[in-house]
Design a protein around this motif. Sequence first.
Motif, PDB file in Angstrom:
ATOM      1  N   ARG A 269     -62.701  11.415  84.954  1.00  0.00           N
ATOM      2  CA  ARG A 269     -64.053  10.851  84.937  1.00  0.00           C
ATOM      3  C   ARG A 269     -64.296   9.988  86.184  1.00  0.00           C
ATOM      4  O   ARG A 269     -65.381  10.008  86.763  1.00  0.00           O
ATOM      5  CB  ARG A 269     -64.255  10.022  83.666  1.00  0.00           C
ATOM      6  CG  ARG A 269     -65.710   9.640  83.422  1.00  0.00           C
ATOM      7  CD  ARG A 269     -65.853   8.855  82.132  1.00  0.00           C
ATOM      8  NE  ARG A 269     -67.220   8.513  81.835  1.00  0.00           N
ATOM      9  CZ  ARG A 269     -68.064   9.252  81.111  1.00  0.00           C
ATOM     10  NH1 ARG A 269     -67.644  10.399  80.610  1.00  0.00           N
ATOM     11  NH2 ARG A 269     -69.301   8.865  80.883  1.00  0.00           N
TER      12      ARG A 269
ATOM     13  N   GLU B  38     -57.830  11.707  81.303  1.00  0.00           N
ATOM     14  CA  GLU B  38     -59.281  11.845  81.119  1.00  0.00           C
ATOM     15  C   GLU B  38     -60.032  10.771  81.904  1.00  0.00           C
ATOM     16  O   GLU B  38     -61.079  11.025  82.506  1.00  0.00           O
ATOM     17  CB  GLU B  38     -59.646  11.728  79.636  1.00  0.00           C
ATOM     18  CG  GLU B  38     -59.050  12.818  78.762  1.00  0.00           C
ATOM     19  CD  GLU B  38     -59.190  12.527  77.266  1.00  0.00           C
ATOM     20  OE1 GLU B  38     -59.349  13.485  76.502  1.00  0.00           O
ATOM     21  OE2 GLU B  38     -59.129  11.336  76.856  1.00  0.00           O
TER      22      GLU B  38
ATOM     23  N   LEU C 189     -60.520   6.868  76.317  1.00  0.00           N
ATOM     24  CA  LEU C 189     -59.951   8.013  77.030  1.00  0.00           C
ATOM     25  C   LEU C 189     -58.465   7.853  77.340  1.00  0.00           C
ATOM     26  O   LEU C 189     -57.978   6.754  77.581  1.00  0.00           O
ATOM     27  CB  LEU C 189     -60.709   8.230  78.353  1.00  0.00           C
ATOM     28  CG  LEU C 189     -62.232   8.395  78.280  1.00  0.00           C
ATOM     29  CD1 LEU C 189     -62.801   8.687  79.675  1.00  0.00           C
ATOM     30  CD2 LEU C 189     -62.628   9.506  77.309  1.00  0.00           C
TER      31      LEU C 189
END
Length: 272
Positions: free
Chosen positions: A24, A20, A16
């Motif tokens: 998360r 990102e 990622l």
Amino acid sequence: MIFDLHSHTSFSDGALQPSELMARAMERQVTTLAITDHDTVDAYRHLPQDHGGIELVAGIEFSTQWQSTGIHVLGLNIDPGSAAIQAGVRFQTNARMQRARKIAEKLEKRGIENALAGAAELASGSYIGRPHFAQHVINVGKARDMHAAFKNYLGDGKAGDVRQHWAELAQIIEWIRDANGIAVLAHPLKYKLTRTRLKRLLADFIELGGEGMEVVSGQQTPQHTSGMVQVCVELGLLASCGSDFHGPGKRWAELGSFTPLPPRVTPVWERF
Ligand code: AMP
Ligand code: MN
Ligand code: MN
Ligand code: MN
């Protein structure tokens, strides 16, 4: 409060991008996150404007060796822009590039064409590592998955397992301390050392200025946790915890997904 002080982005071998990863982490209720890419702090130059409520602790995971064992040392709460970290990243990047050339040569001899260019294209930033070579081996159809690529080409004793002389442990710890960070031995259980040897490693680590160890690294058994707690308390080290997250789909290394540090240990964040 969930502190996850060990994670990777696409600037080393994570899946990622920093934004990102942070999104998360938010979803997974992580309150404090350290991005600790292998031998690079590139991610810290590509952070989103909005941290979305996540507190970030700047970090890095340095590769080095103790005696003949390859080990990883986290630098936590470092200043990533400091001259010391910049010098460290430069040294390790150079060592990685030299190693990448040797790995590529060896893989070519095993019939893997275009290995250097292929791996370099998969890498972004200054990190080029064995996972990129493994992915190239998969892409050219010589392995079914990562597991097979490491088993046959890049794991211990295989063609791509080139012994690299990383910066010495003493030098790594000095860079971290000069950057106002705390040196923490990463995932002590991964080195498959006997308890006696692990304590010897940690005694050397402490003598060189190391201050902490990961007591919890991803999902581990309660027995492993209590063993690490015992070592940590006995040696008077600070305790850290983290997932070592590299990407979605690995249950044993998911962001924020590990048992909390027990009250017997002193968490490393008390020193941040
Ligand atoms: P390097 O930094 O180039 O030595 O690459 C080491 C990285 O490869 C580790 O941080 C892991 O993320 C990954 N790795 C090591 N062994 C395996 C394996 N057997 N399967 C998948 N990934 C692995
Ligand atoms: Mn990795
Ligand atoms: Mn590691
Ligand atoms: Mn790691």
